[in-house]
Design an enzyme around this catalytic site. Structure first.
Site, PDB file in Angstrom:
ATOM      1  N   ASP A  46     -11.820  -9.797  65.456  1.00  0.00           N
ATOM      2  CA  ASP A  46     -11.188  -8.825  66.358  1.00  0.00           C
ATOM      3  C   ASP A  46      -9.723  -8.655  65.978  1.00  0.00           C
ATOM      4  OD1 ASP A  46     -10.348  -7.623  69.107  1.00  0.00           O
ATOM      5  OD2 ASP A  46     -12.511  -7.859  69.217  1.00  0.00           O
ATOM      6  N   HIS A  87      -7.346  -8.174  73.122  1.00  0.00           N
ATOM      7  CA  HIS A  87      -8.799  -8.000  73.172  1.00  0.00           C
ATOM      8  C   HIS A  87      -9.542  -9.240  72.660  1.00  0.00           C
ATOM      9  CE1 HIS A  87     -12.619  -5.904  71.864  1.00  0.00           C
ATOM     10  NE2 HIS A  87     -12.441  -5.344  73.030  1.00  0.00           N
ATOM     11  N   SER A 265     -17.592  -4.454  75.130  1.00  0.00           N
ATOM     12  CA  SER A 265     -16.781  -5.509  74.528  1.00  0.00           C
ATOM     13  C   SER A 265     -16.970  -6.823  75.258  1.00  0.00           C
ATOM     14  CB  SER A 265     -15.293  -5.146  74.639  1.00  0.00           C
ATOM     15  OG  SER A 265     -14.917  -4.336  73.583  1.00  0.00           O
TER      16      SER A 265
END
Lengths: 644, 104
Positions: A46, A87, A265
């Site tokens: 990520d 994230h 996600s």
């Protein structure tokens, strides 16, 4: 009975939903039996993982981590203006946030180790993706990827040549040959009518494609329908519903904890965490075993819009929810007793040239291909897993095309869904769609492709140039599948979920990696500098000892017999520093008498006279002087007889 | 650079190609493949940045360091494409372009 002092644990409804019992991943029973992901490493591919944060640090695995954007081993995220690089840390928290540390939340697999590969925070190419998918692939067991091509309802993209090769190499050679587990999010393009069959990562046979459902078990506004989706798990929904609570970064506006992680996600890492629980109880599950167990254990549940269809093998699939909701208890109990599925068999049809027009709806173009027993004899393929169709269709507006595939049983898969926002004039060029809806069904029989034009522009004509069918499956027969279904149901009581019951595991393969845990260039430079300094100092010191020895040997007292060393008084032994050498310099007392030594010469220490006081002299004044703060420079001995 | 994460430096910008080299029967030796990669890269006016991850026989060739004018870059691209397309040791090659990916 599981209680944690993590302040946000009570709000983690996806782990234990007190408000709506049953609307969670059913994991607490698994934890109670000490299944927490121990021995398994999950890597989040990520924008980085802030591994220094309290909730991640104890479980962080540096050996499995790397930063491909900055090319160094530390995947720490870089703060950016939009506060956007949190994230990866949020996904990592969902998987392995540390329990009972009075901080934030708890991870699904809080006993596992978490690594990070930073690749999304900078220019990304096919070769970088290929490096990421196989990075430390003998250390990392599961790759959690909550990203993909744009979900804008008009993109058709996926892994390019190297990315595909890396995914394939990962399932063949990763995790000691049992196969890396790639978990991908199915996509957030629901509002643009997107479909995850236009995403090559999601429809790849090598990936576990996971969708999302909200706390009420419904498809969220952002979720996409997809024939190649395997299963779903929880995530946030619309504003009225709760999102996922997990660790956050504490850079920029981050506080280290968030209640707002959502989208597909958030679903994919929960699935990765549950797969880590499976691998703890059965480390030798192959990448296909994991997919089979998900298909066999995902639970169908009431949702009128879901349009569940039960296939010939008894598995129910919905384009919205895959084979249903992931259930940690069922997954882990099935994994515990699972014996490996036979080798992967496949059949590829010839490239079928058609060059036929695609009519406007309600008419449709149907093309068939019969797979006979003879066709399957070579591979031994009997029952299906993934079915893939590679098509080339020209059309002035790609989004107007609708493509359906019918398996021999009649099971329908909407593999190419119409997309009103996709006006791309280039059509499909060898694009591969896939479906899992025929999982477990017999492979032999007639496959039908139905294509039509649902656009409202009258004169546009699409042409099906060619298509090719690829079947993946095993030598399992339908009976074998039913037996396995019965066996798994018998295990759901949990009677096998204890340490005394363990099926034998074959040993993995010893596969060397491209680069193990390498030293970074900076560390190398530091080592070289320290080395040079040490060598210089050693040479200087040896020279000094040699010269001082020679000057002592040529002193008057030495010529006629043994040298007599100056005596060492008791006081000097405590005050002076003992260094491993002969005396550096032999100084006479101010009144000229040489101090007598009664004992044998000692070579155990250098006698450094304590003559200097603070501030009298500093090394910097003498460029060649070594760095001894108490030594007196020769020029200061002018007034005394210089012995050195 | 091979095996030291060299290929990971590629993301910095500038032209780069991924190349899959033909390896003769039994030529599994990483060493000889790497030498062949160096030779092909040099012939194409590029620098061999090392093997691409764990993919056997796949190498990344990058533009030599140093700022070049647009004209020079275009000439370099055409020269590299021409050489790689004709070279008998090259089974497949592809200029690396930026991929657009979104977090979900």
């Amino acid at each position: 009975s599981m209680h944690f002092n993590d302040p946000k644990y009570p709000m983690q409804w996806h782990l234990n939903n007190r408000r709506s019992p049953g609307r969670d991943i059913n994991v607490t029973g698994v934890w109670e039996r000490n299944v927490t992901g121990r021995g398994v490493t999950v890597v989040v591919v990520d924008d980085g993982v802030e591994h220094t944060i309290q909730d991640i640090a104890p479980n962080y695995c540096p050996e499995g981590s790397y930063d491909l954007n900055s090319n160094d081993p530390d995947p720490m995220p870089h703060p950016d203006e939009e506060n956007g690089n949190h994230h990866g840390t949020r996904c990592a928290g969902e998987i392995a946030a540390v329990p009972n540390n009075s901080f934030c939340a708890v991870g699904v697999a809080y006993g596992s180790r978490i690594a990070g590969i930073r690749v999304l925070d900078g220019p990304l190419t096919d070769s970088m993706e290929a490096v990421a998918f196989n990075k430390h692939y003998q250390i990392n067991d599961i790759y959690s990827c909550s990203w993909g091509p744009d979900d804008d309802g008009k993109t058709v993209d996926g892994p390019h040549q190297l990315g595909k090769a890396a995914l394939q190499h990962g399932v063949i050679a990763g995790r000691q040959g049992f196969g890396s587990i790639f978990v991908v999010a199915s996509g957030n393009g629901g509002q643009h009518n997107d479909n995850c069959n236009y995403d090559g990562y999601a429809n790849s046979i090598y990936t576990v494609t996971i969708g999302a459902v909200d706390e009420e078990g419904r498809m969220p506004f952002y979720a996409e329908e997809c024939a190649s989706m395997l299963a779903v798990t929880f995530s946030g929904g619309d504003k009225m519903l709760r999102s996922i609570v997990t660790t956050d970064w504490d850079l920029q506006k981050g506080t280290g904890c968030t209640e707002g992680h959502t989208g597909t996600s958030a679903a994919a890492p929960l699935a990765a965490g549950m797969i880590a629980l499976m691998l703890q109880v059965r480390p030798c599950l192959t990448w296909r075993d994991v997919q089979h167990i998900i298909v066999f254990t995902a639970t169908q549940y009431e949702d009128r819009h879901a349009d569940w269809l039960t296939n010939e093998a008894g598995f129910s699939h919905s384009h919205q929810h895959g084979f249903g909701l992931l259930n940690a208890w069922r997954l882990v109990n099935a994994a515990k007793i699972w014996t490996s599925v036979p080798y992967l068999a496949s059949y590829v049809s010839p490239v079928l040239k058609e060059n036929k027009a695609v009519p406007q709806s309600p008419h449709s173009l149907e093309v068939l291909w019969n797979v006979s027993r003879m066709d399957l004899e070579m591979s031994g393929l009997k029952t299906l897993e993934h079915v893939a169709v590679t098509v080339s269709i020209t059309h002035p507006r790609r989004g107007s095309l609708e493509v359906k595939l019918f398996c021999p049983s009649g099971m329908m898969s909407l593999i190419g869904a119409p997309r009103s926002m996709d006006s791309d004039p280039s059509g499909f060029n060898d694009w591969t769609f896939s479906t899992v809806r025929c999982w477990g069904e017999r492979a032999k029989g007639v496959y039908k492709l139905v294509i039509r034009d649902v656009g409202n522009e009258p004169l546009q004509v699409g042409i099906l140039r060619q298509w090719q069918l690829t079947l993946y499956g095993s030598v399992w027969s339908p009976v074998d599948i039913r037996d396995r279904q019965r066996l798994l149901e018998s295990a759901m009581s949990g009677e096998y979920l204890h340490d005394d019951f363990t099926l034998p595991c074959p040993p993995g393969l010893k596969i060397p990696e491209e680069d193990g845990y390498t030293i970074t260039p900076n560390t190398l430079k530091t080592l070289v500098l320290v080395g040079c300094f040490t060598i210089f100092w050693t040479i200087y010191y040896m020279l000094e000892v040699y010269l001082s020895q020679r000057s002592v040997a040529s002193a008057p007292g030495c010529r006629s017999g043994p040298c007599r060393w100056p005596p060492r008084s008791r006081r000097s032994r405590e005050e002076w520093t003992e260094l491993e050498s002969v005396p550096l310099c032999n100084s006479k007392d101010l009144d000229g008498t040489e101090t007598e030594s009664g004992g044998p010469p000692t070579t155990s220490g250098l006698l450094v006279p304590d003559l200097l006081h603070e501030g009298d002299w500093s090394p910097s004044q003498n460029k060649n002087a070594p760095d001894f703060p108490h030594q007196r420079p020769p020029e200061l001995l002018q007034g005394e007889e210089q012995i050195c | 650079l091979a095996g030291t994460g060299g290929t990971d430096t590629q993301g910095i910008g500038g032209l780069s190609w991924a190349v899959h080299l033909d390896s003769l029967e039994g030529e599994q030796e990483e060493e000889s493949l790497a030498q062949k990669a160096d030779a092909v890269a040099q012939a194409a006016g590029l620098v061999n940045a090392g093997r691409i991850g764990e993919l056997q026989g796949h190498y990344l060739f990058i533009q030599p360091v140093g700022h070049k004018q647009a004209m020079e870059v275009e000439a370099m691209r055409q020269q590299a494409e021409a050489v790689l397309a004709r070279h008998e040791a090259v089974r497949w090659h592809s200029e690396q372009t930026l991929l657009k990916r979104a977090k979900r």
